[in-house]
Motif scaffolding. Sequence first.
Motif, PDB file in Angstrom:
ATOM      1  N   LYS A 274      58.751  17.638 -29.189  1.00  0.00           N
ATOM      2  CA  LYS A 274      58.070  18.328 -30.787  1.00  0.00           C
ATOM      3  C   LYS A 274      59.526  19.336 -31.042  1.00  0.00           C
ATOM      4  CE  LYS A 274      53.582  18.590 -29.365  1.00  0.00           C
ATOM      5  NZ  LYS A 274      52.231  19.683 -28.897  1.00  0.00           N
ATOM      6  N   SER A 275      60.338  19.530 -30.422  1.00  0.00           N
ATOM      7  CA  SER A 275      61.559  20.310 -30.690  1.00  0.00           C
ATOM      8  C   SER A 275      62.963  19.692 -31.253  1.00  0.00           C
ATOM      9  CB  SER A 275      61.899  21.433 -29.676  1.00  0.00           C
ATOM     10  OG  SER A 275      62.531  20.626 -28.656  1.00  0.00           O
ATOM     11  N   PRO A 279      60.872  15.622 -35.069  1.00  0.00           N
ATOM     12  CA  PRO A 279      60.040  15.505 -33.933  1.00  0.00           C
ATOM     13  C   PRO A 279      59.590  14.015 -33.689  1.00  0.00           C
ATOM     14  CG  PRO A 279      59.373  17.414 -35.347  1.00  0.00           C
ATOM     15  CD  PRO A 279      60.420  16.512 -36.156  1.00  0.00           C
TER      16      PRO A 279
END
Length: 473
Positions: A274-275, A279
């Motif tokens: 997600k980072s 993403p």
Amino acid sequence: MSTNANNNNSTSAAAAEATHRDLGLWFLDQSRLGSLRGPTDMEEDEDEDSPTELNTINSSGGFLAVSPDKLSARYTNVNLHGHDVGVVQANKPAPVKRLVYYFEIYVKDAGAKGQISIGFTTENFKMRRQPGWEVNSCGYHGDDGLLYRGQGKGEAFGPTYTSDDRVGGGINYASQEFFFTKNGTVVGTVPKDMKGPLYPTIAVHSQNEEVQVNFGQQPFAFDLKDFEAQERMKQQMMIEKISLPTNVSHGIVRSYLLHYGYEDTLNSFDMASKSTVPPVYIAQENGFDEQDIMYALNQRNTLRQLVRNGEIDSALVKLREWYPQIVQDDKSATCFLLHCQKFIELVRVGSLEEAIKYGRIELAKFFDLPVFEEIVQDCVALLAYERPRESSVGYLLEDSQREVVADTVNAMILSTNPNLKDSNGFLHSYLERLLRQLTACSLERRSLGGDQGEAFHLHRVLYSCKKARLGAS
């Protein structure tokens, strides 16, 4: 109606019990197989004879003399015409189950005309002709530096060679090419368009010419290991040019972590995904059915950690609480592996008296069952060694043995999923299925190439990648 329902339930229970028993036995076989074939064995090429000396039986004996050690040849005639060639093959054909085959000659004396050649010929080659002068033969000639491939006219290829030069001939099975060297440097390559077993061949054709042959008994002037490493690097670079969508590779890795219950690592992996910028989004259409492998994730993670830490008693308590059907048959293969691991853990920490007592109670149940006999014997044999880790049964004390037991328990739990769509889905993750397919495709490709070249060994590929990463760091 009630009777039918009861019959169906008993049938399902019997099928589940059979599945559990068979699954445990399958992992038991994997455990035993792992003990018999360590990583080193898997790295080994298949056994194959290699040339070791010159063949004095099938040679033009009237025109050359071969030394008693069968590793050097000298021309003994005066070169009256073109068929007075002193030619000799190796005693065996070049092996094909490898990346590269190579041999060398040392020109001890170039003689009157330096008409020396090195190359490859088939079994039916006329033994009074230079390699390359006949069909199904190839030769690099010293007097003119030409390469001959099945006809009397040569083609420009490389430099001439003479006394004190070291000249080599090789087959690159990856690129399907012949290559030749002079004094440790590649002169050139040419397509390998010859079929069937190919014999390393040398020829001398003028007075006093003498060459020594090196089939690998002595170090080569040419750095063969470096050449092989470069060829593997070329293959790796070709692979790395193939683009793969990020979400696909992430999906494969994620499914692996899910399948084996690595919950903590999975959470870290998801956070990292997600980072990224942007993403990583894993679409459902990639073919991963998370419902099957999300099943009992927390419990599978807990049990895996217990087994990996050697806490077998705690693992058995949890199994009896959460999945009693898995351990209700105390003579099942799964229970056997858990009891064996408990015994192994006692040996690991030096509690030999306790291990003996435990073995008499728990392992004794399996003594008369042939399918368990060999591993029982290996476990008990641990007691016979002062330093069991260094013994032939030391594999039982490796962390990999704990992983076998943890994988068994994990798969058994996955098999209890009532919504499981793939009846064999609990055995292997998507990643492992992909690697199996890769192996099958590699073997098929090799088969289509006449079974020439290295067999595909996944362990070797993974190990070479690991070495490359360590070298880069």
